[in-house]
Design an enzyme around this catalytic site. Sequence first.
Site, short mmCIF file in Angstrom:
data_model
loop_
_atom_site.label_atom_id
_atom_site.label_comp_id
_atom_site.label_asym_id
_atom_site.label_seq_id
_atom_site.Cartn_x
_atom_site.Cartn_y
_atom_site.Cartn_z
N LYS A 178 3.04 -3.55 -3.61
CA LYS A 178 3.02 -2.38 -2.72
C LYS A 178 2.10 -2.63 -1.53
O LYS A 178 2.43 -2.30 -0.40
CB LYS A 178 2.57 -1.13 -3.50
CG LYS A 178 3.62 -0.64 -4.50
CD LYS A 178 3.12 0.49 -5.39
CE LYS A 178 4.18 0.84 -6.44
NZ LYS A 178 3.78 1.91 -7.35
N GLN B 47 -1.64 4.61 -9.19
CA GLN B 47 -0.74 3.80 -10.02
C GLN B 47 -0.82 4.26 -11.48
O GLN B 47 -1.90 4.45 -12.02
CB GLN B 47 -1.12 2.31 -9.90
CG GLN B 47 -0.15 1.37 -10.60
CD GLN B 47 1.26 1.38 -10.03
OE1 GLN B 47 1.47 1.61 -8.83
NE2 GLN B 47 2.25 1.17 -10.87
N ASP C 227 4.03 9.62 -3.98
CA ASP C 227 4.81 9.27 -5.17
C ASP C 227 5.75 10.42 -5.56
O ASP C 227 6.63 10.23 -6.40
CB ASP C 227 3.89 8.97 -6.35
CG ASP C 227 3.83 7.49 -6.67
OD1 ASP C 227 4.87 6.82 -6.53
OD2 ASP C 227 2.75 7.04 -7.07
N1 GUN Z 1 4.16 3.27 -12.62
C1 GUN Z 1 5.46 2.91 -12.82
N2 GUN Z 1 6.21 3.28 -11.76
C2 GUN Z 1 5.38 3.89 -10.88
C3 GUN Z 1 5.57 4.47 -9.60
O1 GUN Z 1 6.67 4.53 -9.04
N3 GUN Z 1 4.46 4.96 -9.01
C4 GUN Z 1 3.25 4.92 -9.62
N4 GUN Z 1 2.21 5.47 -8.98
N5 GUN Z 1 3.04 4.40 -10.79
C5 GUN Z 1 4.10 3.87 -11.42
#
Ligand code: GUN
Length: 287
Positions: free
Chosen positions: A54, A98, A121
């Site tokens: 990311k 995350q 998110d």
């Molecule tokens: N953990 C697994 N998928 C995601 C996601 O799309 N965003 C975040 N913040 N954590 C995750």
Amino acid sequence: MVAQCIDGKSIAAQLRSEIAAIISSKCQQGYRPPGLAVILVGNDPASHIYVRNKRQACAEVGVISFYHVLPASISETELVTLIHMLNIDNSVDGVLLQLPLPSHLNTGTIIDSINPAKDVDGFHPYNLGRLAQRRPALRSCTPYGVMYLLDHIGQAYKGKHAVIVGASNIVGRPMSLELLLAGATVTICHRFTRNLAHYVQQADILVSAVGKPGLIKAEWIKPGATVIDIGINRLADGTLTGDIEFEKAKTRAAWITPVPGGVGPMTVAMLLKNTLIAAGYSPTLSP
Ligand code: GUN
């Protein structure tokens, strides 16, 4: 029938280049680049890889990422205090926490502390509620990415039966709301569903988001269906695979996403798109 593969890798790359162009033009007009705070708690190896990807994508398109790596021992109060600071920091447009968090932290309480306008998110109850009420604001990245892929292939929704396997807060549930908003008739299957095959056989649009290799048998797939695999599973030999028997499913489906290179890259691209929206750059992006 041989299914056409939906190339998420190249569709995401195209979207990232459109995002980069928007940011570059905004910066030339004197605006600051969008800022994304990325919070990683603890030592989950997969989370470290996702966060690295990311942040790399942010750098590629010109989003500034502010990285907060915190020990697994952090308290809920300390984490919420950091989020409150980011909520009022004018250089931060989006806050990405995350998941998963270490088990002593209450994920719901901490997500609640994120300013919904910075919830890139789309996990905050405000944003999920907006989607549920057919007024989407910031949308969860993976389901939003799936909708982007479906729109890209010209998928029809009205009169179609969408079957989602998996009912998690971050994928299955918002996925069902997206498909409902688009006009599909939606069924959600989950761990208590009896006779999964019965539902999967009816799917014009099948979305699996469980994380169990081989869960969806190819012979259950309705001929001509659109098949979206959100599962990411690492096999003993190190290869990545989804929830669906891909090679055999290709002989029945009309469209199918591969793993890797299907939905995964779209999740990251939609995070960037959400960051742009949160920054107020309201992009109009294809499709
Ligand atoms: N953990 C697994 N998928 C995601 C996601 O799309 N965003 C975040 N913040 N954590 C995750």
